[in-house]
Design a protein around this motif. Structure first.
Motif, PDB file in Angstrom:
ATOM      1  N   TYR A 128       0.806  -1.224   0.000  1.00  0.00           N
ATOM      2  CA  TYR A 128       0.000   0.000   0.000  1.00  0.00           C
ATOM      3  C   TYR A 128       0.841   1.277   0.000  1.00  0.00           C
ATOM      4  CZ  TYR A 128      -3.460  -3.456   1.338  1.00  0.00           C
ATOM      5  OH  TYR A 128      -4.257  -4.571   1.362  1.00  0.00           O
ATOM      6  N   ALA A 129       2.154   1.127   0.126  1.00  0.00           N
ATOM      7  CA  ALA A 129       3.072   2.264   0.114  1.00  0.00           C
ATOM      8  C   ALA A 129       2.716   3.331   1.145  1.00  0.00           C
ATOM      9  CB  ALA A 129       3.131   2.884  -1.284  1.00  0.00           C
ATOM     10  N   ASN A 130       2.192   2.877   2.292  1.00  0.00           N
ATOM     11  CA  ASN A 130       1.884   3.837   3.347  1.00  0.00           C
ATOM     12  C   ASN A 130       2.730   3.561   4.581  1.00  0.00           C
ATOM     13  OD1 ASN A 130       0.384   1.418   3.812  1.00  0.00           O
ATOM     14  ND2 ASN A 130      -0.844   2.481   5.323  1.00  0.00           N
ATOM     15  N   CYS A 131       2.998   4.604   5.350  1.00  0.00           N
ATOM     16  CA  CYS A 131       3.840   4.487   6.536  1.00  0.00           C
ATOM     17  C   CYS A 131       3.026   3.925   7.696  1.00  0.00           C
ATOM     18  CB  CYS A 131       4.416   5.851   6.899  1.00  0.00           C
ATOM     19  SG  CYS A 131       5.584   5.801   8.266  1.00  0.00           S
ATOM     20  N   LEU A 132       3.538   2.873   8.330  1.00  0.00           N
ATOM     21  CA  LEU A 132       2.853   2.271   9.470  1.00  0.00           C
ATOM     22  C   LEU A 132       3.255   2.969  10.767  1.00  0.00           C
ATOM     23  CD1 LEU A 132       3.353  -1.510   8.588  1.00  0.00           C
ATOM     24  CD2 LEU A 132       1.320  -0.129   8.184  1.00  0.00           C
ATOM     25  N   THR A 133       4.560   3.142  10.965  1.00  0.00           N
ATOM     26  CA  THR A 133       5.063   3.790  12.173  1.00  0.00           C
ATOM     27  C   THR A 133       6.237   4.695  11.818  1.00  0.00           C
ATOM     28  OG1 THR A 133       6.612   1.975  12.639  1.00  0.00           O
ATOM     29  CG2 THR A 133       4.425   1.831  13.644  1.00  0.00           C
ATOM     30  N   CYS A 134       6.484   5.660  12.688  1.00  0.00           N
ATOM     31  CA  CYS A 134       7.652   6.536  12.546  1.00  0.00           C
ATOM     32  C   CYS A 134       8.208   6.774  13.945  1.00  0.00           C
ATOM     33  CB  CYS A 134       7.273   7.852  11.883  1.00  0.00           C
ATOM     34  SG  CYS A 134       8.637   9.032  11.777  1.00  0.00           S
ATOM     35  N   VAL A 135       9.435   6.349  14.187  1.00  0.00           N
ATOM     36  CA  VAL A 135      10.039   6.413  15.516  1.00  0.00           C
ATOM     37  C   VAL A 135      11.387   7.108  15.417  1.00  0.00           C
ATOM     38  CG1 VAL A 135      10.903   5.080  17.464  1.00  0.00           C
ATOM     39  CG2 VAL A 135       8.900   4.269  16.203  1.00  0.00           C
ATOM     40  N   LYS A 136      11.647   8.056  16.294  1.00  0.00           N
ATOM     41  CA  LYS A 136      12.965   8.694  16.347  1.00  0.00           C
ATOM     42  C   LYS A 136      13.821   7.918  17.338  1.00  0.00           C
ATOM     43  CE  LYS A 136      15.300  13.160  16.540  1.00  0.00           C
ATOM     44  NZ  LYS A 136      15.829  13.049  15.162  1.00  0.00           N
ATOM     45  N   VAL A 137      14.904   7.312  16.850  1.00  0.00           N
ATOM     46  CA  VAL A 137      15.731   6.479  17.721  1.00  0.00           C
ATOM     47  C   VAL A 137      16.908   7.246  18.307  1.00  0.00           C
ATOM     48  CG1 VAL A 137      15.086   4.329  16.593  1.00  0.00           C
ATOM     49  CG2 VAL A 137      17.083   5.593  15.768  1.00  0.00           C
ATOM     50  N   SER A 138      17.377   8.290  17.620  1.00  0.00           N
ATOM     51  CA  SER A 138      18.530   9.029  18.128  1.00  0.00           C
ATOM     52  C   SER A 138      18.545  10.429  17.541  1.00  0.00           C
ATOM     53  CB  SER A 138      19.828   8.303  17.772  1.00  0.00           C
ATOM     54  OG  SER A 138      20.119   8.463  16.394  1.00  0.00           O
ATOM     55  N   ARG A 139      19.438  11.252  18.064  1.00  0.00           N
ATOM     56  CA  ARG A 139      19.594  12.612  17.553  1.00  0.00           C
ATOM     57  C   ARG A 139      20.637  12.673  16.436  1.00  0.00           C
ATOM     58  NH1 ARG A 139      19.989  15.174  23.510  1.00  0.00           N
ATOM     59  NH2 ARG A 139      21.540  13.523  23.559  1.00  0.00           N
ATOM     60  N   GLY A 140      21.323  11.557  16.205  1.00  0.00           N
ATOM     61  CA  GLY A 140      22.347  11.516  15.166  1.00  0.00           C
ATOM     62  C   GLY A 140      21.871  10.750  13.940  1.00  0.00           C
ATOM     63  N   VAL A 141      22.787  10.545  13.010  1.00  0.00           N
ATOM     64  CA  VAL A 141      22.476   9.826  11.779  1.00  0.00           C
ATOM     65  C   VAL A 141      22.284   8.338  12.079  1.00  0.00           C
ATOM     66  CG1 VAL A 141      23.317   9.207   9.486  1.00  0.00           C
ATOM     67  CG2 VAL A 141      23.825  11.465  10.432  1.00  0.00           C
ATOM     68  N   ALA A 166      26.277   3.845  19.200  1.00  0.00           N
ATOM     69  CA  ALA A 166      25.401   2.863  19.842  1.00  0.00           C
ATOM     70  C   ALA A 166      24.576   2.107  18.815  1.00  0.00           C
ATOM     71  CB  ALA A 166      24.481   3.556  20.848  1.00  0.00           C
ATOM     72  N   VAL A 167      24.147   0.901  19.200  1.00  0.00           N
ATOM     73  CA  VAL A 167      23.191   0.124  18.411  1.00  0.00           C
ATOM     74  C   VAL A 167      21.878   0.110  19.180  1.00  0.00           C
ATOM     75  CG1 VAL A 167      22.643  -2.085  17.337  1.00  0.00           C
ATOM     76  CG2 VAL A 167      25.027  -1.335  17.471  1.00  0.00           C
ATOM     77  N   PHE A 168      20.836   0.625  18.567  1.00  0.00           N
ATOM     78  CA  PHE A 168      19.514   0.650  19.189  1.00  0.00           C
ATOM     79  C   PHE A 168      18.771  -0.614  18.786  1.00  0.00           C
ATOM     80  CE2 PHE A 168      21.011   4.930  19.050  1.00  0.00           C
ATOM     81  CZ  PHE A 168      20.553   5.513  20.221  1.00  0.00           C
ATOM     82  N   ILE A 169      18.272  -1.345  19.766  1.00  0.00           N
ATOM     83  CA  ILE A 169      17.543  -2.583  19.516  1.00  0.00           C
ATOM     84  C   ILE A 169      16.052  -2.291  19.631  1.00  0.00           C
ATOM     85  CG2 ILE A 169      17.181  -4.972  20.216  1.00  0.00           C
ATOM     86  CD1 ILE A 169      19.937  -4.390  19.039  1.00  0.00           C
ATOM     87  N   LEU A 170      15.366  -2.335  18.489  1.00  0.00           N
ATOM     88  CA  LEU A 170      13.951  -2.031  18.433  1.00  0.00           C
ATOM     89  C   LEU A 170      13.134  -3.307  18.340  1.00  0.00           C
ATOM     90  CD1 LEU A 170      14.058   0.912  15.836  1.00  0.00           C
ATOM     91  CD2 LEU A 170      14.495   0.980  18.308  1.00  0.00           C
ATOM     92  N   ASP A 171      11.890  -3.230  18.792  1.00  0.00           N
ATOM     93  CA  ASP A 171      10.953  -4.337  18.626  1.00  0.00           C
ATOM     94  C   ASP A 171      10.668  -4.513  17.137  1.00  0.00           C
ATOM     95  OD1 ASP A 171       8.029  -5.381  18.311  1.00  0.00           O
ATOM     96  OD2 ASP A 171       8.578  -5.918  20.354  1.00  0.00           O
ATOM     97  N   GLY A 172      10.795  -5.735  16.636  1.00  0.00           N
ATOM     98  CA  GLY A 172      10.609  -5.990  15.210  1.00  0.00           C
ATOM     99  C   GLY A 172       9.202  -5.739  14.715  1.00  0.00           C
ATOM    100  N   GLU A 173       8.240  -5.728  15.615  1.00  0.00           N
ATOM    101  CA  GLU A 173       6.848  -5.512  15.222  1.00  0.00           C
ATOM    102  C   GLU A 173       6.447  -4.044  15.317  1.00  0.00           C
ATOM    103  OE1 GLU A 173       5.058  -8.001  13.975  1.00  0.00           O
ATOM    104  OE2 GLU A 173       6.791  -9.297  14.288  1.00  0.00           O
ATOM    105  N   THR A 174       6.846  -3.382  16.403  1.00  0.00           N
ATOM    106  CA  THR A 174       6.380  -2.017  16.657  1.00  0.00           C
ATOM    107  C   THR A 174       7.432  -0.955  16.361  1.00  0.00           C
ATOM    108  OG1 THR A 174       7.118  -2.030  18.964  1.00  0.00           O
ATOM    109  CG2 THR A 174       4.912  -2.911  18.506  1.00  0.00           C
ATOM    110  N   GLN A 175       8.692  -1.384  16.228  1.00  0.00           N
ATOM    111  CA  GLN A 175       9.833  -0.479  16.042  1.00  0.00           C
ATOM    112  C   GLN A 175      10.072   0.439  17.247  1.00  0.00           C
ATOM    113  OE1 GLN A 175       7.695  -0.975  12.973  1.00  0.00           O
ATOM    114  NE2 GLN A 175       9.140  -2.662  13.125  1.00  0.00           N
TER     115      GLN A 175
END
Length: 305
Positions: A137-150, A171-180
């Protein structure tokens, strides 16, 4: 140490991939196709067996930052770009992309397909945002800001898809694979900016690479992101990594002009010098063929086995 003394590994094919720097690559799940991309704004599809170009994907208006094949549909792939778009393609019909995703407000740095949900793709950008998309559907499901850097790279945990590893700064941010959403504290310990991350094929171990070191994190039962191993680069300028497709304890590390083969279990490493004429920008592996692909800022692509 001569690598042939303990492990047979060497270059089997080489080609000029572009007239510009090549920065990303991936191999399809059936091992038949190789995709490369970079500064010339297009991705090239190759026959992975003979390293012969087949077709090119040419809708992006700026450099391509990442290319990934679907793990369940080997003819479907996606590309991300500095032009802030993500595009999905059919390898059998590359004249036009199947889908175009817009919504990032900064250059997209990386993308990956969910291993179990073939229509879900995640992407990250230079503002530290991670977007999740439904491909049909080419639509965004979620949008999460993980850090202030690239956010330089993200990769789903293979097979399980429980975690999404996103590298940003040190750092490596570990996100939930379903919800991000963040599922635990970031993995920290690098003293320099992380350049790339990769999982082993089982999804039990994650490697993170910075210029001066590579660190291994365990996600085996009872070890939720526990730091277990580290290798210092000793000035070799580490940049990219991939676990060997047939030797699970062997991590292949791309450096400036050289490859480092690190046996994590024995904590021994071997250097292959003059492997490229520039920085190893990216590596990819195929469990089907046992090949490893590399692309470099020297504008070439190589196959190793």
């Amino acid at each position: 140490m001569d690598s042939s003394q303990v492990f047979s590994f060497g270059e089997v094919a080489k080609a000029t991939a572009s007239g510009s720097k090549v920065t990303c690559c991936d191999i399809s799940s059936d091992g038949k196709l190789l995709a490369t991309g970079g500064h010339d704004k297009k991705a090239v599809l190759w026959s992975a067996e003979h390293l012969q170009p087949k077709s090119s994907l040419e809708e992006h208006s700026m450099l391509i930052t990442d290319v990934r094949f679907s793990p369940s549909m080997p003819r479907i792939l996606a590309t991300s770009s500095f032009d802030r778009t993500l595009r999905v393609w059919d390898a059998d019909d590359t004249e036009y992309s199947l889908r175009t995703f817009t919504g990032h407000q900064a250059p997209i740095m990386s993308l990956d397909f969910h291993p179990n949900k073939q229509d879900v793709i995640c992407s990250c950008d230079s503002d530290g945002q991670v977007h999740s998309w439904r491909a049909n559907y080419a639509n965004c499901l979620t949008c999460v800001k993980v850090s202030r850097g690239v956010a330089v790279q993200l990769r789903f945990q293979p097979l399980k898809g429980k975690y999404l590893a996103t590298a940003s700064e040190k750092a490596v941010f570990i996100l939930d694979g379903e919800t991000q959403m963040a599922s635990r504290s970031p993995l920290q310990g690098h003293s320099k900016t992380i350049q790339s991350v990769c999982w082993d094929s089982s999804g039990d171990y994650l490697a993170s690479v910075s210029e001066d070191s590579v660190r291994i994190w365990s996600f085996t039962s009872g070890h939720d992101g526990e730091f277990v191993h580290e290798l210092n680069s000793r000035g070799k300028m580490f940049h990219s990594c991939v676990f060997h497709p047939t030797c699970p304890s062997l991590l292949v590390i791309g450096c400036y002009k050289s490859l480092e083969l690190w046996d994590i279990r024995e904590n021994e490493s071997i250097t292959l010098n003059n492997a490229h004429d520039g920085l190893f920008a990216a590596l990819a592996a195929s469990s089907e063929t046992g090949h490893i692909a590399s692309v470099s800022l020297d504008k070439t692509v190589k196959l190793w086995k």
